[in-house]
Design an enzyme around this catalytic site. Sequence first.
Site, PDB file in Angstrom:
ATOM      1  N   ARG A 193       0.824  -1.218   0.000  1.00 41.57           N
ATOM      2  CA  ARG A 193       0.000   0.000   0.000  1.00 41.57           C
ATOM      3  C   ARG A 193       0.856   1.265   0.000  1.00 41.57           C
ATOM      4  NH1 ARG A 193      -5.388   0.130   2.463  1.00 41.57           N
ATOM      5  NH2 ARG A 193      -4.902   2.078   3.496  1.00 41.57           N
ATOM      6  N   ARG A 243       9.175   6.152  -3.780  1.00 33.60           N
ATOM      7  CA  ARG A 243       9.382   7.116  -4.871  1.00 33.60           C
ATOM      8  C   ARG A 243      10.809   7.640  -4.890  1.00 33.60           C
ATOM      9  NH1 ARG A 243       4.906  10.442  -2.604  1.00 33.60           N
ATOM     10  NH2 ARG A 243       2.981   9.467  -3.364  1.00 33.60           N
ATOM     11  N   ASP A 294     -11.458   1.826   1.824  1.00 34.71           N
ATOM     12  CA  ASP A 294     -11.301   3.261   2.018  1.00 34.71           C
ATOM     13  C   ASP A 294     -12.646   3.922   1.738  1.00 34.71           C
ATOM     14  OD1 ASP A 294      -8.708   3.691   2.919  1.00 34.71           O
ATOM     15  OD2 ASP A 294      -7.848   3.565   0.905  1.00 34.71           O
TER      16      ASP A 294
HETATM   17  P1  FAD Z   1     -19.117   2.396   9.174  1.00 32.61           P
HETATM   18  O1  FAD Z   1     -18.628   3.796   9.066  1.00 32.61           O
HETATM   19  O2  FAD Z   1     -18.487   1.511  10.192  1.00 32.61           O
HETATM   20  O3  FAD Z   1     -20.691   2.455   9.440  1.00 32.61           O
HETATM   21  C1  FAD Z   1     -21.447   1.337   9.852  1.00 32.61           C
HETATM   22  C2  FAD Z   1     -22.493   1.847  10.830  1.00 32.61           C
HETATM   23  O4  FAD Z   1     -23.406   0.779  11.121  1.00 32.61           O
HETATM   24  C3  FAD Z   1     -21.924   2.294  12.164  1.00 32.61           C
HETATM   25  O5  FAD Z   1     -22.308   3.616  12.437  1.00 32.61           O
HETATM   26  C4  FAD Z   1     -22.519   1.322  13.160  1.00 32.61           C
HETATM   27  O6  FAD Z   1     -22.808   1.919  14.422  1.00 32.61           O
HETATM   28  C5  FAD Z   1     -23.792   0.886  12.457  1.00 32.61           C
HETATM   29  N1  FAD Z   1     -24.300  -0.410  12.904  1.00 32.61           N
HETATM   30  C6  FAD Z   1     -23.609  -1.571  12.962  1.00 32.61           C
HETATM   31  N2  FAD Z   1     -24.398  -2.541  13.448  1.00 32.61           N
HETATM   32  C7  FAD Z   1     -25.610  -1.994  13.700  1.00 32.61           C
HETATM   33  C8  FAD Z   1     -26.817  -2.482  14.246  1.00 32.61           C
HETATM   34  N3  FAD Z   1     -26.941  -3.754  14.639  1.00 32.61           N
HETATM   35  N4  FAD Z   1     -27.866  -1.642  14.372  1.00 32.61           N
HETATM   36  C9  FAD Z   1     -27.764  -0.343  14.007  1.00 32.61           C
HETATM   37  N5  FAD Z   1     -26.611   0.178  13.501  1.00 32.61           N
HETATM   38  C10 FAD Z   1     -25.558  -0.634  13.367  1.00 32.61           C
HETATM   39  N6  FAD Z   1     -10.680   5.576   4.675  1.00 32.61           N
HETATM   40  C11 FAD Z   1     -10.123   6.527   3.884  1.00 32.61           C
HETATM   41  O7  FAD Z   1     -10.531   6.693   2.727  1.00 32.61           O
HETATM   42  N7  FAD Z   1      -9.131   7.341   4.361  1.00 32.61           N
HETATM   43  C12 FAD Z   1      -8.652   7.235   5.634  1.00 32.61           C
HETATM   44  O8  FAD Z   1      -7.752   7.999   6.038  1.00 32.61           O
HETATM   45  C13 FAD Z   1      -9.212   6.234   6.490  1.00 32.61           C
HETATM   46  N8  FAD Z   1      -8.772   6.083   7.748  1.00 32.61           N
HETATM   47  C14 FAD Z   1      -9.302   5.099   8.538  1.00 32.61           C
HETATM   48  C15 FAD Z   1      -8.806   4.933   9.831  1.00 32.61           C
HETATM   49  C16 FAD Z   1      -9.319   3.947  10.653  1.00 32.61           C
HETATM   50  C17 FAD Z   1      -8.801   3.779  12.051  1.00 32.61           C
HETATM   51  C18 FAD Z   1     -10.336   3.082  10.154  1.00 32.61           C
HETATM   52  C19 FAD Z   1     -10.872   1.971  10.998  1.00 32.61           C
HETATM   53  C20 FAD Z   1     -10.832   3.238   8.872  1.00 32.61           C
HETATM   54  C21 FAD Z   1     -10.324   4.248   8.050  1.00 32.61           C
HETATM   55  N9  FAD Z   1     -10.820   4.442   6.744  1.00 32.61           N
HETATM   56  C22 FAD Z   1     -10.252   5.413   5.958  1.00 32.61           C
HETATM   57  C23 FAD Z   1     -11.934   3.630   6.214  1.00 32.61           C
HETATM   58  C24 FAD Z   1     -13.320   4.281   6.456  1.00 32.61           C
HETATM   59  O9  FAD Z   1     -13.557   4.436   7.830  1.00 32.61           O
HETATM   60  C25 FAD Z   1     -14.416   3.399   5.836  1.00 32.61           C
HETATM   61  O10 FAD Z   1     -14.217   3.251   4.475  1.00 32.61           O
HETATM   62  C26 FAD Z   1     -15.845   3.912   6.037  1.00 32.61           C
HETATM   63  O11 FAD Z   1     -16.067   4.504   7.268  1.00 32.61           O
HETATM   64  C27 FAD Z   1     -16.790   2.741   5.874  1.00 32.61           C
HETATM   65  O12 FAD Z   1     -18.128   3.156   5.939  1.00 32.61           O
HETATM   66  P2  FAD Z   1     -19.254   2.081   6.272  1.00 32.61           P
HETATM   67  O13 FAD Z   1     -20.550   2.790   6.139  1.00 32.61           O
HETATM   68  O14 FAD Z   1     -19.034   0.842   5.506  1.00 32.61           O
HETATM   69  O15 FAD Z   1     -18.981   1.639   7.795  1.00 32.61           O
HETATM   70  N1  UDP Z   2       3.696   1.132   7.790  1.00 32.27           N
HETATM   71  C1  UDP Z   2       4.936   1.112   8.372  1.00 32.27           C
HETATM   72  N2  UDP Z   2       5.451   2.259   8.897  1.00 32.27           N
HETATM   73  C2  UDP Z   2       4.782   3.433   8.857  1.00 32.27           C
HETATM   74  C3  UDP Z   2       3.510   3.462   8.243  1.00 32.27           C
HETATM   75  C4  UDP Z   2       2.983   2.290   7.722  1.00 32.27           C
HETATM   76  O1  UDP Z   2       5.561   0.069   8.431  1.00 32.27           O
HETATM   77  O2  UDP Z   2       5.302   4.439   9.363  1.00 32.27           O
HETATM   78  C5  UDP Z   2       3.158  -0.148   7.264  1.00 32.27           C
HETATM   79  C6  UDP Z   2       2.217  -0.860   8.239  1.00 32.27           C
HETATM   80  O3  UDP Z   2       2.458  -2.246   8.105  1.00 32.27           O
HETATM   81  C7  UDP Z   2       0.853  -0.553   7.702  1.00 32.27           C
HETATM   82  C8  UDP Z   2       1.107  -0.493   6.208  1.00 32.27           C
HETATM   83  O4  UDP Z   2       2.401   0.090   6.087  1.00 32.27           O
HETATM   84  O5  UDP Z   2      -0.084  -1.562   8.034  1.00 32.27           O
HETATM   85  C9  UDP Z   2       0.095   0.330   5.437  1.00 32.27           C
HETATM   86  O6  UDP Z   2       0.120   1.646   5.945  1.00 32.27           O
HETATM   87  P1  UDP Z   2      -1.135   2.579   5.895  1.00 32.27           P
HETATM   88  O7  UDP Z   2      -0.764   3.918   6.411  1.00 32.27           O
HETATM   89  O8  UDP Z   2      -1.721   2.487   4.530  1.00 32.27           O
HETATM   90  O9  UDP Z   2      -2.064   1.878   6.966  1.00 32.27           O
HETATM   91  P2  UDP Z   2      -3.570   2.134   7.425  1.00 32.27           P
HETATM   92  O10 UDP Z   2      -3.444   2.622   8.828  1.00 32.27           O
HETATM   93  O11 UDP Z   2      -4.185   3.150   6.492  1.00 32.27           O
HETATM   94  O12 UDP Z   2      -4.150   0.784   7.315  1.00 32.27           O
END
Ligand code: FAD
Ligand code: UDP
Length: 375
Positions: free
Chosen positions: A179, A183, A362
Site C-alpha cells: 500500500r 518514490r 477506504d
Molecule cells: P461504518 O462507518 O463503520 O458504518 C457502519 C455503521 O453501522 C456504524 O455507524 C454502526 O454503528 C452501524 N451499525 C452496525 N451494526 C448496527 C446495528 N446492529 N444496528 C444499528 N446500527 C448498526 N478511509 C479513507 O478513505 N481514508 C482514511 O484515512 C481512512 N482512515 C481510517 C482509519 C481507521 C482507524 C479506520 C478503521 C478506517 C479508516 N478508513 C479510511 C476507512 C473508512 O472508515 C471506511 O471506508 C468507512 O467509514 C466505511 O463506511 P461504512 O458505512 O461501511 O462503515
Molecule cells: N507502515 C509502516 N510504517 C509506517 C507506516 C505504515 O511500516 O510508518 C506499514 C504498516 O504495516 C501498515 C502499512 O504500512 O499496516 C500500510 O500503511 P497505511 O498507512 O496504509 O495503513 P492504514 O493505517 O491506512 O491501514
Amino acid sequence: MKEYDYLIVGSGLFGATFAYKAKQAGKKCLVIDKRQHKGGNVYCENIEGINVHKYGAHIFHTSNKEVWNFVNSIVEFNRYTNSPVANYKGKLYNLPFNMNTFYQMWGVITPHQAKEKIEGQKAAAVEAMKKAGITEPRNLEEQAISLIGTDIYEALIKGYTEKQWGRKCTELPAFIIKRLPVRFVYDNNYFNDKYQGIPVGGYNKLIDGLLDGIDVKTGVDFFENRSHWENIADKIVFTGKIDEFFDYRFGKLEYRTVRFEEEIHNCSNFQGNAVVNYTEKEVPYTRIIEHKHFEMFGTEVDNCQKTVISKEYSTEWKDGMEPYYPVNDEKNNTLYAKYKELADKEERVIFGGRLAEYKYYDMAPIIEKVLNLIF
Ligand code: FAD
Ligand code: UDP
C-alpha cells in the site's frame, strides 16, 4: 404496502450515500444506527473549535472524478495533503519512502545514489530467497526488504507494523506493505491519487448533507427489535457485521481494534503536523494525530489557542470493542465466504460496507460502490 421502501441499518458512508441516492430516485428511507450519532467511523466531535476524528484520522483520497465531483457537490473539500512524519528514536523521517527519507537515512542526494544504496541492501535478502528456491516474497518482512532494503525496514517498518498488527512481520502477508508508495522524487504526499482533502467544516457536514431530509434514528440497535425493523420496509440495507446478522452460526469473524487516548493541550501547535508515526517498538502507541492540522493552515493554527491530540494504541479485538480492521487472513476469509453464501440468498437484503462485506474499504470505494448501484 410498508411504511418505507428501505430500512438502512447504519448511518456510515455506505448507508448515508445509499439513502441520498435512493431519495433522489423517489424512494422513502429510514436510517437507524446503534451509536448515539450519525456518520459511522467518519464522525467528528467538535472540541475547543477543532473537529476531532473520533474513530481515527480520515483523509479522503481518490482518482475517480465522478466520486470526487459527487462528494464536492455535497460539501466543499479543502487542500489538505497527507504527509506523515515518522519518529524513530527521536529522529524524524518523511513518509512515504521518497528522496527526502533516503537523504535523512543515508545522506544520499540523487535518485541514482538512493537506488544504489537500496540495491546493495536488498542483495543479501534476494540471494537468500534464491537459495531457498523462492521467487516471490513469502511474508511482509521479505517483501519490505526486497522493496526498500534493511535500514528502512528496521527503522520505519518493523516496529510500527508489529505494533499495528500484533504479529511478527514474518507472519504477516506481503500485500500489506505494498500500500505504501516508494518514490525516487522529493514528494511527501502519502497518496498517489489525483484528488485529496478534508470536508471544509468536517465530515459531519458531508453526512448531514447526504442525510438531509431523510428519517434517521440514532441509539437504535437493529438486533434489539429485529422483527419490528424487518417489517417496516420493503427492503433492508445492512451495513453492520455480517456474522451478527446470521447469529454467528458459523463462528465469529476477527478484527483489529484501536484505542484512542485523547488529550487537550494548552498550546496552539503540539507537533507541527497532523500525523506523526512512532515507528520503534518501545513506544506503545503507533501514532499521534493532531486534529487541527486537517482543517487549519498557516496563521489559523496559531490563532486557535488550544490543540487536541489522539494517541493510537492498536490491540486485538474482543466482543464489545469497536471492530476496525478486518483480519483478512485465510481463516477469516474462509469464514466470511460461508456467510457471503447465505447473504447472496437473502433477496430482500443488500449487504454493503466494511462490516457487511468484511473488507478494508477506504471511503472513496464505498461511495463508488453505491454510485454504481441501480435504484
Ligand atoms: P461504518 O462507518 O463503520 O458504518 C457502519 C455503521 O453501522 C456504524 O455507524 C454502526 O454503528 C452501524 N451499525 C452496525 N451494526 C448496527 C446495528 N446492529 N444496528 C444499528 N446500527 C448498526 N478511509 C479513507 O478513505 N481514508 C482514511 O484515512 C481512512 N482512515 C481510517 C482509519 C481507521 C482507524 C479506520 C478503521 C478506517 C479508516 N478508513 C479510511 C476507512 C473508512 O472508515 C471506511 O471506508 C468507512 O467509514 C466505511 O463506511 P461504512 O458505512 O461501511 O462503515
Ligand atoms: N507502515 C509502516 N510504517 C509506517 C507506516 C505504515 O511500516 O510508518 C506499514 C504498516 O504495516 C501498515 C502499512 O504500512 O499496516 C500500510 O500503511 P497505511 O498507512 O496504509 O495503513 P492504514 O493505517 O491506512 O491501514
